[in-house]
Design a protein around this motif. Structure first.
Motif, mmCIF file in Angstrom:
data_model
loop_
_atom_site.group_PDB
_atom_site.id
_atom_site.type_symbol
_atom_site.label_atom_id
_atom_site.label_comp_id
_atom_site.label_asym_id
_atom_site.label_seq_id
_atom_site.Cartn_x
_atom_site.Cartn_y
_atom_site.Cartn_z
ATOM 1 N N UNK A 196 -97.218 -16.715 -150.947
ATOM 2 C CA UNK A 196 -98.520 -16.819 -151.613
ATOM 3 C C UNK A 196 -99.015 -15.415 -151.901
ATOM 4 N N UNK A 197 -99.610 -15.239 -153.065
ATOM 5 C CA UNK A 197 -100.274 -13.971 -153.366
ATOM 6 C C UNK A 197 -101.377 -14.202 -154.375
ATOM 7 N N UNK A 198 -102.407 -13.379 -154.266
ATOM 8 C CA UNK A 198 -103.532 -13.501 -155.184
ATOM 9 C C UNK A 198 -104.276 -12.177 -155.257
ATOM 10 N N UNK A 199 -104.851 -11.925 -156.403
ATOM 11 C CA UNK A 199 -105.736 -10.778 -156.587
ATOM 12 C C UNK A 199 -107.180 -11.242 -156.768
ATOM 13 N N UNK A 200 -107.413 -12.531 -156.561
ATOM 14 C CA UNK A 200 -108.743 -13.125 -156.671
ATOM 15 C C UNK A 200 -109.342 -13.238 -155.274
ATOM 16 N N UNK A 201 -110.408 -12.504 -155.017
ATOM 17 C CA UNK A 201 -111.041 -12.476 -153.696
ATOM 18 C C UNK A 201 -111.548 -13.852 -153.261
ATOM 19 N N UNK A 202 -111.791 -14.732 -154.212
ATOM 20 C CA UNK A 202 -112.293 -16.064 -153.892
ATOM 21 C C UNK A 202 -111.188 -17.106 -153.733
ATOM 22 N N UNK A 203 -109.944 -16.676 -153.821
ATOM 23 C CA UNK A 203 -108.841 -17.620 -153.695
ATOM 24 C C UNK A 203 -108.590 -17.963 -152.228
ATOM 25 N N UNK A 204 -107.809 -19.011 -152.013
ATOM 26 C CA UNK A 204 -107.454 -19.409 -150.654
ATOM 27 C C UNK A 204 -106.068 -20.043 -150.671
ATOM 28 N N UNK A 205 -105.402 -20.013 -149.512
ATOM 29 C CA UNK A 205 -104.086 -20.626 -149.369
ATOM 30 C C UNK A 205 -104.251 -21.974 -148.702
ATOM 31 N N UNK A 206 -103.668 -23.005 -149.288
ATOM 32 C CA UNK A 206 -103.841 -24.362 -148.776
ATOM 33 C C UNK A 206 -102.645 -24.866 -147.970
ATOM 34 N N UNK A 207 -101.764 -23.977 -147.554
ATOM 35 C CA UNK A 207 -100.640 -24.372 -146.715
ATOM 36 C C UNK A 207 -99.467 -24.959 -147.471
ATOM 37 N N UNK A 208 -99.390 -24.669 -148.768
ATOM 38 C CA UNK A 208 -98.266 -25.158 -149.557
ATOM 39 C C UNK A 208 -97.440 -23.988 -150.077
ATOM 40 N N UNK A 209 -96.220 -24.306 -150.471
ATOM 41 C CA UNK A 209 -95.318 -23.334 -151.086
ATOM 42 C C UNK A 209 -94.492 -24.076 -152.124
ATOM 43 N N UNK A 210 -94.538 -23.598 -153.353
ATOM 44 C CA UNK A 210 -93.843 -24.252 -154.476
ATOM 45 C C UNK A 210 -94.219 -25.720 -154.600
ATOM 46 N N UNK A 211 -95.492 -26.026 -154.373
ATOM 47 C CA UNK A 211 -95.990 -27.390 -154.535
ATOM 48 C C UNK A 211 -95.670 -28.343 -153.395
ATOM 49 N N UNK A 212 -95.038 -27.838 -152.346
ATOM 50 C CA UNK A 212 -94.679 -28.663 -151.191
ATOM 51 C C UNK A 212 -95.429 -28.161 -149.959
ATOM 52 N N UNK A 213 -95.637 -29.043 -148.975
ATOM 53 C CA UNK A 213 -96.246 -28.617 -147.722
ATOM 54 C C UNK A 213 -95.340 -27.603 -147.038
ATOM 55 N N UNK A 214 -95.893 -26.464 -146.657
ATOM 56 C CA UNK A 214 -95.124 -25.450 -145.934
ATOM 57 C C UNK A 214 -94.906 -25.935 -144.502
ATOM 58 N N UNK A 215 -93.801 -25.525 -143.876
ATOM 59 C CA UNK A 215 -93.549 -25.945 -142.490
ATOM 60 C C UNK A 215 -94.621 -25.425 -141.537
ATOM 61 N N UNK A 216 -94.902 -26.203 -140.513
ATOM 62 C CA UNK A 216 -95.818 -25.787 -139.457
ATOM 63 C C UNK A 216 -95.252 -24.529 -138.813
ATOM 64 N N UNK A 217 -96.125 -23.572 -138.490
ATOM 65 C CA UNK A 217 -95.666 -22.348 -137.840
ATOM 66 C C UNK A 217 -96.604 -21.190 -138.094
ATOM 67 N N UNK A 218 -96.161 -19.997 -137.704
ATOM 68 C CA UNK A 218 -96.939 -18.779 -137.909
ATOM 69 C C UNK A 218 -96.551 -18.118 -139.224
#
Length: 84
Positions: free
Chosen positions: A33-55
């Motif tokens: 995930x990357x963004x240059x928008x200060x108001x953006x947020x990461x929703x726990x997905x990667x390439x449209x799929x749920x990212x694995x649980x973890x750090x």
């Protein structure tokens, strides 16, 4: 889990920030995930799929006013735990 609590990872700030860049990496160092928008947020997905649980490691580069009022480059980093 979409219950309205802690569903996204977001940067909160109380000062003027410019030249903002946020990156999130998985445990293999892949930028997911990357963004240059200060108001953006990461929703726990990667390439449209749920990212694995973890750090996940996050890194934020930005500029803010230093003690002399001049722009000062900063780098903050840490970890976020993704749980469901």
């Amino acid at each position: 889990n979409n219950d309205g609590y802690n569903d996204e990872f977001k940067i909160y700030h109380n000062c003027l920030i410019t030249n903002f860049k946020l990156k999130i990496f998985n445990r293999w160092g892949e930028n997911i995930f990357q963004s240059e928008d200060l108001n953006s947020s990461w929703n726990g997905t990667y390439n449209g799929q749920l990212a694995p649980v973890g750090l996940y490691v996050w890194m934020m580069e930005y500029e803010t006013a230093g003690v002399d009022g001049q722009p000062e480059k900063r780098l903050d980093k840490g970890e976020v735990a993704l749980i469901r």
